[in-house]
Motif scaffolding. Structure first.
Motif, PDB file in Angstrom:
ATOM      1  N   VAL A 191       0.393  -1.395   0.169  1.00  8.86           N
ATOM      2  CA  VAL A 191       0.050   0.057   0.144  1.00  8.86           C
ATOM      3  C   VAL A 191       0.415   1.085   0.125  1.00  8.86           C
ATOM      4  O   VAL A 191       0.866   1.614  -1.055  1.00  8.86           O
ATOM      5  CB  VAL A 191      -0.989  -0.297   0.880  1.00  8.86           C
ATOM      6  CG1 VAL A 191      -1.866   1.488   1.097  1.00  8.86           C
ATOM      7  CG2 VAL A 191      -1.673  -1.666   1.443  1.00  8.86           C
ATOM      8  N   ASP A 192       1.780   1.447   1.203  1.00  8.76           N
ATOM      9  CA  ASP A 192       2.219   2.780   1.140  1.00  8.76           C
ATOM     10  C   ASP A 192       3.442   3.086   0.064  1.00  8.76           C
ATOM     11  O   ASP A 192       4.004   3.831  -0.565  1.00  8.76           O
ATOM     12  CB  ASP A 192       4.049   2.442   2.582  1.00  8.76           C
ATOM     13  CG  ASP A 192       2.631   3.554   3.508  1.00  8.76           C
ATOM     14  OD1 ASP A 192       1.052   3.243   3.218  1.00  8.76           O
ATOM     15  OD2 ASP A 192       3.205   3.343   4.348  1.00  8.76           O
TER      16      ASP A 192
ATOM     17  N   GLN B 224       0.803   3.995  -3.190  1.00  9.06           N
ATOM     18  CA  GLN B 224       0.347   5.305  -3.017  1.00  9.06           C
ATOM     19  C   GLN B 224       1.944   6.065  -3.198  1.00  9.06           C
ATOM     20  O   GLN B 224       1.209   7.004  -3.969  1.00  9.06           O
ATOM     21  CB  GLN B 224      -0.275   5.482  -1.636  1.00  9.06           C
ATOM     22  CG  GLN B 224      -1.448   4.272  -2.244  1.00  9.06           C
ATOM     23  CD  GLN B 224      -2.334   4.188  -0.731  1.00  9.06           C
ATOM     24  OE1 GLN B 224      -1.851   5.130  -0.171  1.00  9.06           O
ATOM     25  NE2 GLN B 224      -3.341   3.700  -0.778  1.00  9.06           N
TER      26      GLN B 224
ATOM     27  N   LEU C 295      -5.014   3.925  -4.903  1.00  7.41           N
ATOM     28  CA  LEU C 295      -5.923   4.538  -3.921  1.00  7.41           C
ATOM     29  C   LEU C 295      -7.155   2.758  -3.575  1.00  7.41           C
ATOM     30  O   LEU C 295      -7.005   3.048  -2.423  1.00  7.41           O
ATOM     31  CB  LEU C 295      -6.554   5.434  -4.245  1.00  7.41           C
ATOM     32  CG  LEU C 295      -5.708   6.785  -3.943  1.00  7.41           C
ATOM     33  CD1 LEU C 295      -6.451   7.736  -4.971  1.00  7.41           C
ATOM     34  CD2 LEU C 295      -4.992   7.218  -3.146  1.00  7.41           C
TER      35      LEU C 295
ATOM     36  N   THR D 273      -6.204   1.733   2.775  1.00  6.28           N
ATOM     37  CA  THR D 273      -5.183   3.119   4.067  1.00  6.28           C
ATOM     38  C   THR D 273      -4.051   2.988   3.829  1.00  6.28           C
ATOM     39  O   THR D 273      -3.787   2.442   4.645  1.00  6.28           O
ATOM     40  CB  THR D 273      -5.981   3.915   5.073  1.00  6.28           C
ATOM     41  OG1 THR D 273      -7.692   3.812   4.337  1.00  6.28           O
ATOM     42  CG2 THR D 273      -5.910   5.100   5.688  1.00  6.28           C
ATOM     43  N   GLY D 274      -3.343   3.798   3.163  1.00  6.18           N
ATOM     44  CA  GLY D 274      -1.773   3.724   4.204  1.00  6.18           C
ATOM     45  C   GLY D 274      -1.476   4.971   5.083  1.00  6.18           C
ATOM     46  O   GLY D 274      -2.462   5.129   6.329  1.00  6.18           O
TER      47      GLY D 274
ATOM     48  N   ARG E 251      -0.599   8.059   1.484  1.00  4.85           N
ATOM     49  CA  ARG E 251      -2.285   8.029   0.810  1.00  4.85           C
ATOM     50  C   ARG E 251      -1.997   9.743   0.355  1.00  4.85           C
ATOM     51  O   ARG E 251      -2.652  10.340  -0.392  1.00  4.85           O
ATOM     52  CB  ARG E 251      -2.878   8.100   1.451  1.00  4.85           C
ATOM     53  CG  ARG E 251      -4.710   7.825   1.193  1.00  4.85           C
ATOM     54  CD  ARG E 251      -5.543   7.688   2.123  1.00  4.85           C
ATOM     55  NE  ARG E 251      -7.432   7.140   1.748  1.00  4.85           N
ATOM     56  CZ  ARG E 251      -7.066   6.566   1.106  1.00  4.85           C
ATOM     57  NH1 ARG E 251      -6.073   5.523   0.659  1.00  4.85           N
ATOM     58  NH2 ARG E 251      -8.618   6.295   0.079  1.00  4.85           N
TER      59      ARG E 251
ATOM     60  N   LEU F  81      -3.502  11.126  -3.057  1.00 11.45           N
ATOM     61  CA  LEU F  81      -4.785  11.647  -3.625  1.00 11.45           C
ATOM     62  C   LEU F  81      -4.475  12.575  -4.002  1.00 11.45           C
ATOM     63  O   LEU F  81      -5.662  13.940  -4.722  1.00 11.45           O
ATOM     64  CB  LEU F  81      -5.335  11.736  -2.000  1.00 11.45           C
ATOM     65  CG  LEU F  81      -6.344  10.547  -1.203  1.00 11.45           C
ATOM     66  CD1 LEU F  81      -6.342  10.728  -0.171  1.00 11.45           C
ATOM     67  CD2 LEU F  81      -7.782  10.163  -2.245  1.00 11.45           C
TER      68      LEU F  81
ATOM     69  N   ASP G 270     -10.870  14.516  -4.008  1.00 13.53           N
ATOM     70  CA  ASP G 270      -9.954  14.377  -3.815  1.00 13.53           C
ATOM     71  C   ASP G 270      -8.942  14.943  -2.637  1.00 13.53           C
ATOM     72  O   ASP G 270      -8.270  14.644  -2.185  1.00 13.53           O
ATOM     73  CB  ASP G 270      -8.913  13.578  -4.917  1.00 13.53           C
ATOM     74  CG  ASP G 270      -9.637  11.960  -5.499  1.00 13.53           C
ATOM     75  OD1 ASP G 270     -10.485  11.039  -4.552  1.00 13.53           O
ATOM     76  OD2 ASP G 270      -9.623  11.607  -7.131  1.00 13.53           O
TER      77      ASP G 270
ATOM     78  N   ALA H 140      -5.300  13.848   5.015  1.00 11.24           N
ATOM     79  CA  ALA H 140      -4.059  13.340   5.326  1.00 11.24           C
ATOM     80  C   ALA H 140      -2.840  14.324   4.849  1.00 11.24           C
ATOM     81  O   ALA H 140      -1.815  13.748   5.986  1.00 11.24           O
ATOM     82  CB  ALA H 140      -3.530  12.279   4.156  1.00 11.24           C
TER      83      ALA H 140
END
Length: 872
Positions: free
Chosen positions: A544-545, A548, A575, A579-580, A585, A589, A608, A615
């Motif tokens: 994820v991290d 993103q 995305l 949720t990273g 994130r 976004l 977005d 974030a």
């Protein structure tokens, strides 16, 4: 030429002192040849000149393109001419059969028998023309009469004309030529053809020694002696006997497929060349011998078109020629057509133009359709089998051809070769060291191992702006990738690959606007396939991290290089991973919202960007915060929320000025200037524009400065401040082309010239409007394009062409997906009012309907129609 044309012939090519001529009637061809020879023979040449011309005639079907002829028939004719002597005319059996019953006065024929010509295909029966004006019939110097053991080929030599000419020239300049290349690249076939072309230069013959079946070093000399029929002597070694045999001889020795015995062959060749001064050696191998005096000819893949050229131009590409030629032999009725051209191009491109792969693919046309073959190329090693049963085993399948090269590698070379398959579209040495070192390969070993793979033709090297760049043919990459899977290393190597390119992108980001922006944008473009590969792994692996963060780092690159649609697709996928961290994130976004805004999807962009702000504030990243505030402010301006937009812009400006961030300040002042113009405050707008340009210049980015100058110039045109616009647009024109906005530095200054009434100068600039088609999201009107068309409508109105003005204005209104600033809307309203005063309601309605039916391409074409033909 007069004689040829007088007999209905057509001279389609002249090279040096030769003429290539086409006739529809072989009898006329013979008559022209005899008459030409007769006149040449009675010319009074000034002493000591004596010119004798050789001629060859062959009959067959040829392909015509742009007045030239191609195919086996013209090539065969050239081979017949090449074996003639000066003052002779030679015919093939095909031509003789058609002219023998229509004899010309004084003409007869002598049957010279079967002869192997230099194209190495089936022997040709040759006839000599007998006539008083011609030289007496003598024996001809074909491969049948010259000492050699060159094998006849069952298929024609297709394409490679440039390579053949280059290699033949090199053979004449050196006594040792090595034709190097990866397995399946056609080294042997080229070497045989070069030898045939050069055969007349070697009094004692041309001799092919096939070393592929030789397994042991001591077998090399034995194989050469067997070909040359060298008798063993009890008191001398095999090598000593060979040296004494070759010492006085003027010969060409071809040592084919030396890679598995390269050290032994190198030592033997060096001794032979030192002892036999008239000997020439040609070697085929995937790596060089390293012998003094060696000249290398690196045989690359056959040429494949990058795009899809017109059908009539496709046969200029070697790979297409070869596939079609072999396809015609495999399947009766197969032809290259407009319907299958795209599939043929795709197939040749995916097979890297590798001759063996192309021939094996064409052979599959016996049982599969072209589309089925193309669809199965992901499993090419199972598909491309079934070559000639008489060929060497490693030439019967694509897998075997590469196995032969792979099995000769050291363990370290195999390991690096397999790991390099993770790269897509090439790699640098730095990338190879970071991704492939470790677990069996020390970092300092990578350079040597890469060098070995280059020497062995498994990796190609070329130049790039960042230094040497390496790449593997896709076929080799797929092979290595399968070996990597067998090792169980795919996941750890792909992880290293993704982390390396995340680091590269992170280093690039600060430079994507600034003095080095062009260099870094080019570098990321070069690595785009690797970046896609890294993203694909991160998504598939659920990282994820990493996913993103990488996609978020890339959004500006995608925006500035017209990859907006692709960027949005990647950002949507990362995305969706979940949720990273707030930083990763928030970055993703921000990228998603920005690219949505570029495509005028304002609802998605706002959603977005508002989520990104949350974030980013949580992550505490002021740089990202400035960018998110700027883009959200633009959306608020578009939706008419002026007070809210000013509040956001003020926060953005404070952040930018506090950090000394010229980029943020330049954008903020520009947006505030537009709002001032909308309020009619021209003086304040001028001050804000000046501040924006000061910061843009301080940042050192041509992209940022170009955008600021274009927006300032158009804004001032909208309030009829032509003098103010002129100062900015002269500077814009001087900036030159910006890759992310091609044509801007021409078109916007051209609009000013049109508003000033200088139409000739304006149209010279405005012809570059066609470049707008390459701008990201051009199917809808960006801010600059939107206002450019408004100005164009005003120019047409000033030229007393209100109907054209109405059409342009209607199209611009229909294609506009963003709200105008107040000053822009007032300019559009004034222009429309003038149009209404110049047209009847019926004419206005008709023009408006025409414009409203246009897409952006129609609108661009319509505008370009106004430009006089001589200025386009």
């Amino acid at each position: 030429r007069d004689i040829v044309e007088g007999h209905g012939g057509y001279v389609f090519s002249t090279a040096g002192d030769s003429f290539a001529v086409a006739f529809s009637d072989p009898t006329r061809a013979l008559a022209a040849a005899v008459q030409a020879q007769s006149l040449i023979s009675i010319q009074d040449w000034p002493p000591p000149v004596s010119i004798k011309v050789r001629m060859g005639i062959h009959s067959g079907i040829a392909a015509e393109r742009d007045g030239d002829y191609f195919g086996s028939a013209p090539n065969r004719c050239a081979r017949v001419m090449a074996v003639a002597s000066g003052g002779q005319i030679l015919l093939t059996a095909a031509t003789h059969g058609m002219v023998q019953d229509h004899l010309l006065d004084g003409v007869g024929f002598t049957d010279l028998g079967q002869h192997q010509l230099r194209d190495l295909t089936a022997p040709e029966r040759i006839f000599a023309v007998v006539h008083p004006a011609l030289s007496p019939v003598t024996a001809i110097r074909s491969l049948t009469t010259l000492p050699n053991n060159l094998p006849a080929q069952l298929t024609s030599f297709v394409g490679r004309e440039e390579e053949l000419a280059q290699a033949t020239k090199l053979l004449g300049e050196s006594r040792l030529l090595t034709v190097a290349g990866v397995g399946g690249s056609g080294k042997t076939r080229l070497a045989l053809q070069v030898a045939a072309e050069a055969s007349t230069r070697f009094r004692d013959g041309v001799w092919l020694v096939e070393l592929a079946p030789v397994a042991e070093p001591e077998g090399v000399v034995r194989a050469v002696n067997a070909v040359l029929a060298v008798q063993e002597m009890p008191e001398s070694s095999l090598e000593e006997v060979l040296i004494e045999h070759l010492r006085p001889r003027n010969a060409l020795l071809i040592l084919d497929n030396c890679e598995h015995l390269v050290a032994t062959v190198a030592a033997l060749v060096e001794r032979l060349l030192g002892a036999a001064p008239q000997l020439t050696v040609m070697v085929t191998s995937r790596e060089l011998l390293g012998v003094p005096g060696e000249i290398a000819y690196q045989l690359r893949s056959m040429r494949v078109p990058d795009e899809e050229p017109p059908l009539e131009e496709l046969t200029a590409y070697d790979a297409i020629q070869l596939f079609v030629s072999r396809g015609e032999a495999a399947q009766a009725g197969f032809r290259l057509t407009s319907a299958n051209a795209a599939t043929v191009i795709q197939l040749c491109r995916r097979l890297d133009g590798m001759p063996l792969a192309l021939e094996l693919a064409a052979a599959r046309l016996r049982v599969l359709s072209l589309e089925q073959i193309a669809a199965r190329l992901d499993d090419r090693f199972r598909l491309l089998t079934g070559g000639s049963r008489t060929a060497l085993p490693r030439q019967q399948t694509l897998q075997a051809a590469i196995d032969w090269s792979y099995d000769l590698l050291s363990e370290g070379e195999k390991l690096l070769f397999d790991r390099l398959s993770v790269f897509q579209g090439g790699f640098t040495l730095e990338a190879a060291e970071e991704v492939c070192a470790g677990d069996g390969i020390d970092q300092f070993e990578v350079l040597d191992l890469v060098s070995h793979l280059v020497d062995k033709s498994l990796v190609a090297v070329g130049d790039s702006a960042e230094g040497a760049r390496y790449r593997m043919l896709e076929t080799l990459r797929q092979y290595a990738r399968e070996r990597l899977v067998e090792r169980g290393e795919t996941e750890p190597i792909r992880r290293r690959h993704a982390l390396h390119f995340h680091d590269l992108t992170n280093r690039a980001l600060p430079h994507l606007r600034g003095p080095e922006e062009d260099r870094w944008l080019d570098r990321l473009e070069t690595e785009h396939d690797n970046l896609r590969q890294a993203l694909r792994w991160a998504i598939d692996a659920g990282q994820v991290d990493l996913g993103q963060s990488l996609a978020g780092l890339l959004y500006r690159f995608w925006m500035l290089t017209n990859h907006v649609l692709e960027g949005r697709a990647w950002l949507e996928q990362v995305l969706a991973l979940g949720t990273g961290s707030p930083s990763a994130r928030g970055r993703a976004l921000l990228g998603a919202g920005t690219l949505s805004m570029v495509h005028f999807d304002m609802a998605t962009a706002r959603r977005d960007l508002e989520e990104a702000l949350t974030a980013i504030r949580q992550a505490g990243d002021d740089v990202l915060l400035s960018a998110a505030l700027n883009n959200l402010a633009i959306i608020l301006i578009e939706t008419g929320e002026t007070e809210a937009s000013i509040k956001v812009l003020e926060e953005e400006l404070e952040l930018g000025l506090t950090r000394g961030d010229h980029e943020t300040a330049a954008f903020t002042y520009q947006n505030l200037a537009d709002l001032a113009l909308s309020d009619g405050d021209l003086a304040r707008a001028h001050g804000l524009l000046a501040d924006s340009l000061t910061h843009a210049r301080g940042f050192g980015s041509r992209i940022l400065l170009s955008n600021a100058l274009a927006r300032a110039g158009l804004a001032l045109l909208a309030v009829d401040d032509l003098a103010g616009a002129e100062a900015h647009l002269e500077e814009l024109a001087a900036l030159g082309r910006i890759p992310s906005a091609p044509g801007r530095h021409f078109v916007i200054p051209g609009l000013l010239k049109g508003r000033q009434g200088n139409y000739q100068a304006a149209f010279a600039d405005l012809q570059h409007l066609a470049l707008f088609r390459t701008v990201a999201g051009y199917q809808q009107l960006s801010g600059v394009m939107r206002e450019a068309f408004l100005q164009w409508a005003k120019i047409e109105l000033d030229r007393d062409l209100p109907e054209r003005a109405a059409i342009i204005l209607a199209a611009a209104e229909k294609l506009r997906s963003r709200r105008r600033f107040g000053h822009e809307q007032r300019f559009a309203d004034r222009t429309l009012a003038e149009i209404k005063g110049a047209l009847s309601p019926e004419a206005l309605a008709a023009a408006w309907e025409t414009g409203s039916s246009m897409n952006i391409d129609d609108l661009i074409d319509f505008c370009l129609e106004a430009i006089p033909q001589g200025q386009k």
